[in-house]
Structures are given as C-alpha cells and as structure tokens.
Design a protein around this motif. Structure first.
Motif, mmCIF file in Angstrom:
data_model
loop_
_atom_site.group_PDB
_atom_site.id
_atom_site.type_symbol
_atom_site.label_atom_id
_atom_site.label_comp_id
_atom_site.label_asym_id
_atom_site.label_seq_id
_atom_site.Cartn_x
_atom_site.Cartn_y
_atom_site.Cartn_z
ATOM 1 N N SER A 81 0.803 -1.223 0.000
ATOM 2 C CA SER A 81 0.000 0.000 0.000
ATOM 3 C C SER A 81 0.834 1.270 0.000
ATOM 4 O O SER A 81 2.027 1.271 0.343
ATOM 5 C CB SER A 81 -0.935 0.016 1.212
ATOM 6 O OG SER A 81 -0.187 0.028 2.416
ATOM 7 N N SER A 82 0.171 2.367 -0.368
ATOM 8 C CA SER A 82 0.749 3.702 -0.295
ATOM 9 C C SER A 82 -0.386 4.698 -0.135
ATOM 10 O O SER A 82 -1.471 4.514 -0.702
ATOM 11 C CB SER A 82 1.549 4.026 -1.564
ATOM 12 O OG SER A 82 2.136 5.312 -1.478
ATOM 13 N N LEU A 83 -0.131 5.758 0.640
ATOM 14 C CA LEU A 83 -1.106 6.823 0.844
ATOM 15 C C LEU A 83 -0.620 8.046 0.084
ATOM 16 O O LEU A 83 0.412 8.631 0.416
ATOM 17 C CB LEU A 83 -1.243 7.122 2.340
ATOM 18 C CG LEU A 83 -2.196 8.244 2.755
ATOM 19 C CD1 LEU A 83 -3.589 8.023 2.189
ATOM 20 C CD2 LEU A 83 -2.249 8.342 4.283
ATOM 21 N N LEU A 84 -1.350 8.415 -0.966
ATOM 22 C CA LEU A 84 -0.928 9.503 -1.840
ATOM 23 C C LEU A 84 -1.561 10.824 -1.395
ATOM 24 O O LEU A 84 -2.781 10.907 -1.235
ATOM 25 C CB LEU A 84 -1.331 9.217 -3.285
ATOM 26 C CG LEU A 84 -0.858 7.885 -3.892
ATOM 27 C CD1 LEU A 84 -1.267 7.801 -5.357
ATOM 28 C CD2 LEU A 84 0.651 7.721 -3.745
ATOM 29 N N PRO A 85 -0.741 11.888 -1.208
ATOM 30 C CA PRO A 85 -1.274 13.187 -0.777
ATOM 31 C C PRO A 85 -1.796 14.012 -1.948
ATOM 32 O O PRO A 85 -1.287 15.076 -2.271
ATOM 33 C CB PRO A 85 -0.055 13.844 -0.117
ATOM 34 C CG PRO A 85 1.107 13.296 -0.872
ATOM 35 C CD PRO A 85 0.732 11.886 -1.267
ATOM 36 N N VAL A 86 -2.821 13.500 -2.611
ATOM 37 C CA VAL A 86 -3.494 14.239 -3.676
ATOM 38 C C VAL A 86 -4.948 14.427 -3.269
ATOM 39 O O VAL A 86 -5.531 13.565 -2.621
ATOM 40 C CB VAL A 86 -3.412 13.515 -5.043
ATOM 41 C CG1 VAL A 86 -1.991 13.498 -5.560
ATOM 42 C CG2 VAL A 86 -3.972 12.093 -4.956
ATOM 43 N N GLY A 87 -5.523 15.577 -3.653
ATOM 44 C CA GLY A 87 -6.914 15.835 -3.293
ATOM 45 C C GLY A 87 -7.112 15.722 -1.791
ATOM 46 O O GLY A 87 -6.368 16.299 -0.995
ATOM 47 N N ASP A 88 -8.091 14.926 -1.382
ATOM 48 C CA ASP A 88 -8.369 14.705 0.038
ATOM 49 C C ASP A 88 -7.810 13.368 0.507
ATOM 50 O O ASP A 88 -8.321 12.749 1.421
ATOM 51 C CB ASP A 88 -9.890 14.780 0.278
ATOM 52 C CG ASP A 88 -10.224 14.940 1.754
ATOM 53 O OD1 ASP A 88 -9.368 15.464 2.511
ATOM 54 O OD2 ASP A 88 -11.323 14.522 2.172
ATOM 55 N N GLY A 89 -6.729 12.934 -0.152
ATOM 56 C CA GLY A 89 -6.067 11.690 0.252
ATOM 57 C C GLY A 89 -6.536 10.508 -0.562
ATOM 58 O O GLY A 89 -7.735 10.213 -0.603
ATOM 59 N N LEU A 90 -5.598 9.825 -1.219
ATOM 60 C CA LEU A 90 -5.920 8.654 -2.032
ATOM 61 C C LEU A 90 -5.121 7.471 -1.514
ATOM 62 O O LEU A 90 -3.893 7.419 -1.645
ATOM 63 C CB LEU A 90 -5.589 8.914 -3.505
ATOM 64 C CG LEU A 90 -5.997 7.841 -4.508
ATOM 65 C CD1 LEU A 90 -7.534 7.734 -4.589
ATOM 66 C CD2 LEU A 90 -5.417 8.144 -5.903
ATOM 67 N N LEU A 91 -5.802 6.533 -0.878
ATOM 68 C CA LEU A 91 -5.174 5.321 -0.361
ATOM 69 C C LEU A 91 -5.180 4.263 -1.458
ATOM 70 O O LEU A 91 -6.240 3.925 -1.989
ATOM 71 C CB LEU A 91 -5.936 4.808 0.866
ATOM 72 C CG LEU A 91 -5.465 3.493 1.468
ATOM 73 C CD1 LEU A 91 -4.031 3.602 2.009
ATOM 74 C CD2 LEU A 91 -6.421 3.031 2.571
ATOM 75 N N CYS A 92 -4.005 3.760 -1.813
ATOM 76 C CA CYS A 92 -3.883 2.793 -2.901
ATOM 77 C C CYS A 92 -3.175 1.542 -2.418
ATOM 78 O O CYS A 92 -2.256 1.619 -1.589
ATOM 79 C CB CYS A 92 -3.074 3.374 -4.063
ATOM 80 S SG CYS A 92 -3.739 4.906 -4.722
ATOM 81 N N ALA A 93 -3.573 0.394 -2.932
ATOM 82 C CA ALA A 93 -2.930 -0.851 -2.551
ATOM 83 C C ALA A 93 -3.002 -1.848 -3.702
ATOM 84 O O ALA A 93 -4.002 -1.907 -4.422
ATOM 85 C CB ALA A 93 -3.588 -1.440 -1.302
ATOM 86 N N VAL A 94 -1.931 -2.620 -3.848
ATOM 87 C CA VAL A 94 -1.863 -3.682 -4.850
ATOM 88 C C VAL A 94 -2.095 -5.022 -4.157
ATOM 89 O O VAL A 94 -1.496 -5.301 -3.110
ATOM 90 C CB VAL A 94 -0.487 -3.686 -5.550
ATOM 91 C CG1 VAL A 94 -0.379 -4.855 -6.529
ATOM 92 C CG2 VAL A 94 -0.251 -2.381 -6.269
ATOM 93 N N ARG A 95 -2.960 -5.826 -4.736
ATOM 94 C CA ARG A 95 -3.183 -7.170 -4.210
ATOM 95 C C ARG A 95 -2.028 -8.069 -4.649
ATOM 96 O O ARG A 95 -1.733 -8.195 -5.839
ATOM 97 C CB ARG A 95 -4.501 -7.735 -4.732
ATOM 98 C CG ARG A 95 -4.799 -9.114 -4.143
ATOM 99 C CD ARG A 95 -5.979 -9.768 -4.811
ATOM 100 N NE ARG A 95 -6.026 -11.169 -4.424
ATOM 101 C CZ ARG A 95 -6.638 -12.125 -5.117
ATOM 102 N NH1 ARG A 95 -7.256 -11.813 -6.244
ATOM 103 N NH2 ARG A 95 -6.626 -13.359 -4.699
#
Length: 221
Positions: A205-219
């Motif tokens: 996972s990674s938490l991207l500081p764009v907009g109001d926060g975009l939490l992304c994760a790869v399965r």
C-alpha cells in the motif's frame, strides 16, 4: 490516529503550495468542467484534478481492461479512469442515484467514449458488488459511503486479480483523520481502514497526498 501521529510533520506553507500546484498542473477540458458543474449543482463532491490524474496514471500502469467504480457521481473520476484504461476496457460504475449516472453517461459520450465502454449499475454498492465476477477486475476505485469502506475493501479483494489495485478517495477527511479531537463514526472507520490496509499481508500500500487523500494498494499474487 495514534500509530501515525508520531510520524506527522508540520505542514508548511511551501508544502501546501506544492500540493495546490500539483492539482493545478493537471489541465482539464470542457467536458470535465461540465461534469464538475453538474456535480456542484447536485451537491456531489468530485475528485480533484490531481486525484483524477493519479487514477488515470494507475489505470494506465495496470493496463486496466476491467475497472469497477463505487460512486459514479457525475462522471469526473470515470473520465479519468477511462482515459487511463485500454481502448477496449470497460468501466463498471455503481451509484445509488440514477440521475447522476445520466449526467455521467452524457459526460462520457462528450469525452468521446463509445457507449460500450461503460456499464452503469444503479443501486447500493454492497448489493451490487457481490454480483460481480471474482478476480475479474484490474482496479477497483472506492468513492462511496465511508462507513462501508471496510466492506468495500473485502469485496475489492475478492474482485481483484492478483496484481490488481484498490484505491480509496477522501481518506484525509479534510484533515480530521489525524485530528486528535473527537471525530464522527465515518472518520473512525477511515482510521480503521488505513490500519487494516497497512497491516494486511495481502496488500502493498501507499497513501498519496493528492486531493483529500488517495489510499492505494496492490493485491499480491
């Protein structure tokens, strides 16, 4: 959020300016402006340009052919996703309000996407998602009810192929996620989501500081 608080840094004016620049860096066309206007008229939040560009990038990096979206809105995020997807890709988008999907359908058409590039399903996400195919999706974008975010995560893990991506919009909750003051249930649920994703052995996972926060994760495969 106790686990994160020790790692917080002071948000300087320069950093805020940099974040604003990152959003302003993205050029949007008339169709996106039209979709944003419809969202404002309906009182529906839409992803920031920076968040949209990140979704477009992630869809492109994943060479996404099948994407599921929770929260159609008026089509802003869908346009970005479709631009990043393969030319033969199909976006399956779910929203409780069919009227919003009507606007999104118009926006997709105006953006030049053929009618068969998007499948619109009206209804509550947790009623619709169980009907979608196991392992059939390259990316799942979640922009729905924050109280249901952990349920969206569970469904996403079922829907995604190995190596597929799940993304959650709005995890900063306008700064409330890391605010030590008492917070409503939806913010507490976001904190739980962040912990769950970070601690999962199934996800990178990674938490991207764009907009109001975009939490992304790869399965993981």
């Amino acid at each position: 959020m106790r686990q994160l608080r020790g790692q917080e840094r002071v948000i300087t004016a320069n950093r805020q300016t940099s974040w604003a620049f990152a959003d302003a860096y993205v050029a949007e066309d008339d169709t996106l402006h039209w979709a944003r206007d419809r969202a404002r008229d309906a009182g529906v939040p839409s992803v920031s340009p920076g968040t949209g560009a990140a979704l477009r990038l992630l869809a492109g990096a994943a060479d996404a052919k099948a994407v599921a979206e929770i929260g159609t809105g008026t089509g802003v995020s869908g346009i970005y996703l479709l631009h990043g997807m393969r030319p033969d890709g199909v976006l399956t988008t779910v929203d409780l309000e069919p009227e919003r999907q009507t606007f999104a359908r118009q926006a997709f058409r105006s953006a030049g996407f053929a009618g068969n590039r998007a499948r619109f399903i009206p209804g509550r996400a947790l009623d619709v998602l169980p009907r979608l195919a196991d392992g059939g999706y390259d990316l799942v974008f979640c922009d729905g009810d924050r109280l249901e975010s952990l349920d969206y995560l569970a469904e996403s893990l079922r829907l995604l192929r190995p190596g597929g991506l799940v993304c959650f919009e709005g995890v900063f909750a306008d700064g409330r996620t890391v605010d030590s003051a008492a917070q409503p249930a939806e913010v507490l649920r976001l904190r739980e989501l962040l912990r769950t994703v970070r601690e999962s052995t199934e996800l990178v996972s990674s938490l991207l500081p764009v907009g109001d926060g975009l939490l992304c994760a790869v399965r993981k495969g």
